[in-house]
Design a protein around this motif. Sequence first.
Motif, PDB file in Angstrom:
ATOM      1  N   SER A  17      43.693 -44.829  29.271  1.00  0.00           N
ATOM      2  CA  SER A  17      43.466 -43.432  29.986  1.00  0.00           C
ATOM      3  C   SER A  17      42.127 -42.705  29.380  1.00  0.00           C
ATOM      4  O   SER A  17      42.386 -42.654  28.361  1.00  0.00           O
ATOM      5  N   ALA A  18      41.499 -42.172  30.264  1.00  0.00           N
ATOM      6  CA  ALA A  18      40.261 -41.519  29.790  1.00  0.00           C
ATOM      7  C   ALA A  18      40.455 -40.438  29.149  1.00  0.00           C
ATOM      8  O   ALA A  18      39.914 -40.018  28.049  1.00  0.00           O
ATOM      9  N   CYS A  19      41.832 -39.685  29.243  1.00  0.00           N
ATOM     10  CA  CYS A  19      42.053 -38.515  28.584  1.00  0.00           C
ATOM     11  C   CYS A  19      42.438 -38.890  27.200  1.00  0.00           C
ATOM     12  O   CYS A  19      42.179 -38.172  26.085  1.00  0.00           O
ATOM     13  N   CYS A  25      39.836 -34.621  31.321  1.00  0.00           N
ATOM     14  CA  CYS A  25      40.098 -34.695  32.802  1.00  0.00           C
ATOM     15  C   CYS A  25      41.627 -34.697  33.173  1.00  0.00           C
ATOM     16  O   CYS A  25      42.056 -34.884  34.262  1.00  0.00           O
ATOM     17  N   ARG A  26      42.526 -34.069  32.351  1.00  0.00           N
ATOM     18  CA  ARG A  26      44.234 -33.864  32.594  1.00  0.00           C
ATOM     19  C   ARG A  26      43.983 -32.608  33.770  1.00  0.00           C
ATOM     20  O   ARG A  26      43.017 -31.979  33.867  1.00  0.00           O
ATOM     21  N   LEU A  49      39.139 -44.883  31.998  1.00  0.00           N
ATOM     22  CA  LEU A  49      39.109 -44.596  33.420  1.00  0.00           C
ATOM     23  C   LEU A  49      40.324 -43.525  33.964  1.00  0.00           C
ATOM     24  O   LEU A  49      41.338 -43.545  32.992  1.00  0.00           O
ATOM     25  N   CYS A  50      40.088 -42.469  34.621  1.00  0.00           N
ATOM     26  CA  CYS A  50      41.056 -41.706  34.983  1.00  0.00           C
ATOM     27  C   CYS A  50      41.306 -41.896  36.538  1.00  0.00           C
ATOM     28  O   CYS A  50      40.394 -41.485  37.352  1.00  0.00           O
ATOM     29  N   ALA A  51      42.632 -42.511  36.939  1.00  0.00           N
ATOM     30  CA  ALA A  51      42.853 -42.732  38.293  1.00  0.00           C
ATOM     31  C   ALA A  51      42.749 -41.298  39.265  1.00  0.00           C
ATOM     32  O   ALA A  51      42.449 -41.453  40.345  1.00  0.00           O
ATOM     33  N   GLU A  52      43.333 -40.446  38.627  1.00  0.00           N
ATOM     34  CA  GLU A  52      43.336 -39.054  39.532  1.00  0.00           C
ATOM     35  C   GLU A  52      41.912 -38.372  39.910  1.00  0.00           C
ATOM     36  O   GLU A  52      41.719 -38.086  40.823  1.00  0.00           O
ATOM     37  N   ARG A  61      43.380 -29.253  38.288  1.00  0.00           N
ATOM     38  CA  ARG A  61      44.039 -29.613  39.287  1.00  0.00           C
ATOM     39  C   ARG A  61      45.501 -29.027  39.215  1.00  0.00           C
ATOM     40  O   ARG A  61      45.626 -29.093  38.257  1.00  0.00           O
ATOM     41  N   ARG A 123      48.305 -42.783  29.092  1.00  0.00           N
ATOM     42  CA  ARG A 123      49.035 -41.886  28.743  1.00  0.00           C
ATOM     43  C   ARG A 123      50.542 -41.667  29.000  1.00  0.00           C
ATOM     44  O   ARG A 123      50.790 -41.788  30.412  1.00  0.00           O
ATOM     45  N   SER A 126      52.519 -39.508  32.606  1.00  0.00           N
ATOM     46  CA  SER A 126      51.944 -39.098  33.713  1.00  0.00           C
ATOM     47  C   SER A 126      52.274 -39.627  34.760  1.00  0.00           C
ATOM     48  O   SER A 126      52.752 -40.707  35.007  1.00  0.00           O
ATOM     49  N   SER A 128      50.648 -40.855  37.094  1.00  0.00           N
ATOM     50  CA  SER A 128      49.785 -41.835  37.310  1.00  0.00           C
ATOM     51  C   SER A 128      49.946 -43.194  36.084  1.00  0.00           C
ATOM     52  O   SER A 128      50.038 -44.034  36.473  1.00  0.00           O
ATOM     53  N   CYS A 129      49.866 -42.510  34.998  1.00  0.00           N
ATOM     54  CA  CYS A 129      49.473 -43.241  33.858  1.00  0.00           C
ATOM     55  C   CYS A 129      50.806 -43.915  33.046  1.00  0.00           C
ATOM     56  O   CYS A 129      50.871 -44.483  32.355  1.00  0.00           O
TER      57      CYS A 129
HETATM   58  S1  SF4 Z   1      45.514 -39.696  35.342  1.00  0.00           S
HETATM   59 FE1  SF4 Z   1      46.063 -38.205  33.980  1.00  0.00          FE
HETATM   60  S2  SF4 Z   1      47.123 -39.307  32.351  1.00  0.00           S
HETATM   61 FE2  SF4 Z   1      45.713 -40.670  33.480  1.00  0.00          FE
HETATM   62  S3  SF4 Z   1      43.571 -40.770  32.676  1.00  0.00           S
HETATM   63 FE3  SF4 Z   1      43.756 -39.147  34.029  1.00  0.00          FE
HETATM   64  S4  SF4 Z   1      44.264 -37.162  33.253  1.00  0.00           S
HETATM   65 FE4  SF4 Z   1      44.817 -38.910  31.948  1.00  0.00          FE
END
Ligand code: SF4
Length: 164
Positions: A17-19, A25-26, A49-52, A61, A123, A126, A128-129
């Motif tokens: 997770s990029a964060c 990017c959160r 990488l950050c999926a969102e 967001r 992470r 989340s 996503s993660c």
């Molecule tokens: S989707 Fe959320 S938890 Fe996953 S990398 Fe992006 S900010 Fe972090």
Amino acid sequence: MEDLDAAPAGAHPVIVSACLAGVPCRYDATARPDPEVVAAVAEGRAVPLCAEVLGSLGVPRPPAEVVGPDGEGATGADGADVLDGRARVVTADGQDLTRAFLDGARAVAEHAERVGARSAVLRAGSPSCGAGGIYDGTFSGRLVPGDGVLAALLRRQGLSVRSR
Ligand code: SF4
């Protein structure tokens, strides 16, 4: 961290997770840097990488959670159900972000395949993660067993997925 420690640079990089790598990017434009993840990225053993963000959601967001097909919380639905069309991802005021979450997860999964990744460290919590635990869709801070959309997709792709 077993996956990260075991990965020599260039061979089967770990998706992270990029964060966790320090990228702000959160949803609230913060990061959650994890020293082991930051080091693994710096040494070329992990790919952040950050999926969102890849799903074209901005920073910051609104926070989002997984809900049932009619928008109800506390159904036990998770990212696997979103992949199968049995659940959605929405904001607290009901904005449906399912398409963006699916697009972002697919973008990460495609990159994971491209670089030969076999594992991911994501992470916790989340939508996503999260791997093994996500918020229950009531926006009350309650965690329930289940995966986020990306974690579920990477598992289906055969990756070992853990969260921290
Ligand atoms: S989707 Fe959320 S938890 Fe996953 S990398 Fe992006 S900010 Fe972090």
